[in-house]
Design a protein around this motif. Structure first.
Motif, PDB file in Angstrom:
ATOM      1  N   MET A 107      33.201  24.701  29.738  1.00  0.00           N
ATOM      2  CA  MET A 107      33.784  24.443  28.496  1.00  0.00           C
ATOM      3  C   MET A 107      33.437  25.898  27.612  1.00  0.00           C
ATOM      4  N   PHE A 108      32.246  26.233  27.757  1.00  0.00           N
ATOM      5  CA  PHE A 108      31.757  27.387  26.985  1.00  0.00           C
ATOM      6  C   PHE A 108      32.347  28.601  27.527  1.00  0.00           C
ATOM      7  N   LEU A 109      32.405  28.545  28.870  1.00  0.00           N
ATOM      8  CA  LEU A 109      32.917  29.806  29.365  1.00  0.00           C
ATOM      9  C   LEU A 109      34.509  30.071  29.106  1.00  0.00           C
ATOM     10  N   CYS A 110      35.375  29.009  28.903  1.00  0.00           N
ATOM     11  CA  CYS A 110      36.563  28.928  28.681  1.00  0.00           C
ATOM     12  C   CYS A 110      36.770  29.473  26.974  1.00  0.00           C
ATOM     13  N   LEU A 111      35.764  28.753  26.187  1.00  0.00           N
ATOM     14  CA  LEU A 111      35.850  29.295  24.852  1.00  0.00           C
ATOM     15  C   LEU A 111      35.423  30.416  24.433  1.00  0.00           C
ATOM     16  N   LEU A 112      34.450  31.043  25.474  1.00  0.00           N
ATOM     17  CA  LEU A 112      34.218  32.338  25.246  1.00  0.00           C
ATOM     18  C   LEU A 112      35.334  33.098  25.303  1.00  0.00           C
ATOM     19  N   VAL A 113      36.172  32.983  26.493  1.00  0.00           N
ATOM     20  CA  VAL A 113      37.328  33.710  26.915  1.00  0.00           C
ATOM     21  C   VAL A 113      38.297  33.595  25.531  1.00  0.00           C
ATOM     22  N   PHE A 114      38.430  32.671  24.949  1.00  0.00           N
ATOM     23  CA  PHE A 114      39.202  32.678  23.822  1.00  0.00           C
ATOM     24  C   PHE A 114      38.775  33.502  22.635  1.00  0.00           C
ATOM     25  N   GLN A 115      37.332  33.882  22.634  1.00  0.00           N
ATOM     26  CA  GLN A 115      37.088  34.648  21.569  1.00  0.00           C
ATOM     27  C   GLN A 115      36.974  36.185  22.110  1.00  0.00           C
ATOM     28  N   LEU A 116      37.188  36.665  23.200  1.00  0.00           N
ATOM     29  CA  LEU A 116      37.198  37.749  23.468  1.00  0.00           C
ATOM     30  C   LEU A 116      38.678  38.407  23.170  1.00  0.00           C
ATOM     31  N   ARG A 117      38.882  38.798  21.846  1.00  0.00           N
ATOM     32  CA  ARG A 117      40.182  39.068  21.392  1.00  0.00           C
ATOM     33  C   ARG A 117      40.284  40.594  21.449  1.00  0.00           C
ATOM     34  N   TYR A 121      34.982  42.765  21.245  1.00  0.00           N
ATOM     35  CA  TYR A 121      34.458  41.532  21.208  1.00  0.00           C
ATOM     36  C   TYR A 121      33.855  41.418  22.722  1.00  0.00           C
ATOM     37  N   TRP A 122      34.441  42.105  23.591  1.00  0.00           N
ATOM     38  CA  TRP A 122      33.866  42.167  24.925  1.00  0.00           C
ATOM     39  C   TRP A 122      32.436  42.875  24.840  1.00  0.00           C
ATOM     40  N   PHE A 127      32.382  38.037  14.403  1.00  0.00           N
ATOM     41  CA  PHE A 127      31.764  38.351  15.473  1.00  0.00           C
ATOM     42  C   PHE A 127      30.774  37.189  16.086  1.00  0.00           C
ATOM     43  N   LEU A 151      28.296  32.028  21.693  1.00  0.00           N
ATOM     44  CA  LEU A 151      28.800  31.543  22.911  1.00  0.00           C
ATOM     45  C   LEU A 151      27.981  32.158  24.153  1.00  0.00           C
ATOM     46  N   LEU A 153      25.220  30.957  26.680  1.00  0.00           N
ATOM     47  CA  LEU A 153      25.519  30.734  28.033  1.00  0.00           C
ATOM     48  C   LEU A 153      24.802  31.592  28.990  1.00  0.00           C
ATOM     49  N   PHE A 161      35.041  31.433  35.472  1.00  0.00           N
ATOM     50  CA  PHE A 161      35.477  32.588  34.306  1.00  0.00           C
ATOM     51  C   PHE A 161      36.806  33.223  34.831  1.00  0.00           C
ATOM     52  N   ALA A 185      39.544  30.651  33.634  1.00  0.00           N
ATOM     53  CA  ALA A 185      39.575  30.586  31.943  1.00  0.00           C
ATOM     54  C   ALA A 185      40.276  31.878  31.750  1.00  0.00           C
ATOM     55  N   ARG A 190      43.654  30.377  30.476  1.00  0.00           N
ATOM     56  CA  ARG A 190      43.498  30.180  29.210  1.00  0.00           C
ATOM     57  C   ARG A 190      43.751  28.497  28.862  1.00  0.00           C
ATOM     58  N   LEU A 192      41.645  25.084  28.634  1.00  0.00           N
ATOM     59  CA  LEU A 192      40.463  24.530  28.464  1.00  0.00           C
ATOM     60  C   LEU A 192      39.833  23.425  29.638  1.00  0.00           C
ATOM     61  N   THR A 217      39.914  24.735  33.099  1.00  0.00           N
ATOM     62  CA  THR A 217      38.590  25.416  33.405  1.00  0.00           C
ATOM     63  C   THR A 217      37.505  24.369  33.705  1.00  0.00           C
ATOM     64  N   VAL A 218      37.490  23.492  32.543  1.00  0.00           N
ATOM     65  CA  VAL A 218      36.563  22.391  32.847  1.00  0.00           C
ATOM     66  C   VAL A 218      36.568  21.655  34.216  1.00  0.00           C
TER      67      VAL A 218
END
Lengths: 241, 106
Positions: free
Chosen positions: A178-188, A192-193, B42, B48, B52, B79, B82, B86, B88, B91-92
């Motif tokens: 879940m955190f991996l996917c939420l991190l992907v969402f933040q990489l805009r 951000y990367w 940021f 996250l 991680l 990853f 994901a 995109r 959730l 991915t889970v």
């Protein structure tokens, strides 16, 4: 599909449904951790009622694990409470980020919202607040469903934890995924990367040289500060890294 | 219910609640300077990643670098999924499946 405006009950149902849709990965992820906590707390001599009460009042997994292990080691009230405080300081950052999206809410609603801020509910709600029609009611549903899953699974663990097979269905990986996917969402964007890479690298380095979990706060604050400095010097227009 | 456990839980709850609530109470009422908004922008990616990465590449107590872990190996396809989907939920479920699969070999 609907021609007339939704009735009040429909609106409530929609809020709960949206919240539940967002919350299920959290609830799934809490299950193995909550059960494990219940088992360990039970072994440390806590009754299921005491376990449920602690989960309800504290609602912070890592701090509760640490507290129970300190209890087993014979530590007193003050060291455990101080450790809990330090371990949970990272919520300051999450609460600050969320405050941008909770403007105009009354004091009592903010007080209620604060109770439900965890690593997981923060990440899920912040992503939704930014991307779609999300509001504090839906976010509260996420907070409270997560809370119910946590309290419930820890109590069940206190009763019957030993009978549940360890590592079933890869469920131990649910929160990491879940955190991996939420991190992907933040990489805009590229910046951000970069900032995420800096934060991750710093966190690994600091976590090795410093015991405890302050590395989360230190690495995040440093990385976000670097991000601000880079954006200032590059003079990029706001919002487009 | 023992009194000591009740008192302990109450104090633990109090010191956990304050950092959760205080920024909401202080910050949601006022206009924040632009640099601070940028900084807050940021924070999610940073936090996250900071949560991680150590969980993927360190282990033990005291922690040490340990990159040969199923957690890290499974993170790569998870990853990728994901990034690609995109989603959730997907991915889970995929992450759990890969981790279960990795458990057969590790």
């Amino acid at each position: 599909m609907m021609t007339e405006p939704p009735r009040k009950e429909d609106e409530h149902a929609a809020i709960v449904r949206d919240g539940a849709k967002a919350a299920w990965p959290i609830c799934l992820g809490y299950l193995p951790i909550g059960l494990a906590f219940g088992v360990i707390a039970g072994k440390a001599g806590l009754t299921p009622l005491e376990i449920g009460l602690m989960s309800l009042l504290v609602f912070a997994g890592s701090a509760q694990f640490i507290a129970v292990s300190m209890l087993t080691g014979g530590a007193g009230l003050i060291p455990i409470v101080m450790t809990t405080f330090v371990v949970n300081l990272r919520h300051l950052l999450m609460s600050s980020s969320l405050s941008v999206f909770l403007r105009g809410l009354g004091a009592w609603r903010l007080a209620l919202y604060g109770y439900g801020i965890t690593d997981e509910s923060f990440a899920v709600n912040l992503t939704r607040f930014r991307d779609e029609n999300w509001d504090w009611r839906r976010a509260l549903v996420v907070n409270h469903l997560s809370n119910a899953a946590w309290v419930g699974s820890t109590v069940v663990g206190g009763y019957a934890g030993e009978f549940i097979p360890h590592g079933a269905f890869g469920i131990d990986y649910a929160l990491i995924a879940m955190f991996l996917c939420l991190l992907v969402f933040q990489l805009r964007g590229a910046l951000y990367w970069l900032i995420a890479a800096v934060a991750g690298g710093l966190a690994v380095f600091i976590s090795i040289i410093l015991p405890g979990n302050l590395y989360i706060v230190i690495a995040s604050v440093l990385a976000a500060t670097i991000g601000v400095l880079i954006r200032r010097t590059s003079k990029a227009p706001e919002g487009s890294p | 219910m023992r009194f000591e456990i009740l008192v302990l839980s109450l104090f633990m709850g109090l010191v956990t609640y304050i950092p959760r609530w205080l920024p909401l109470a202080l910050l949601s009422k006022r206009d924040l300077p632009l640099w601070f908004k940028t900084w807050l922008d940021f924070i999610p990616a940073s936090i996250l990643s900071a949560l991680l990465l150590p969980a993927l590449v360190t282990s033990g107590e005291p922690r040490h670098l340990d990159i040969f872990r199923p957690e890290l190996l499974v993170a790569l396809p998870t990853f990728a999924i994901a990034l690609k989907t995109r989603s959730l939920g997907l991915t889970v479920v995929a992450g759990m499946f890969f981790f279960w699969l990795a458990g057969k070999f590790f």
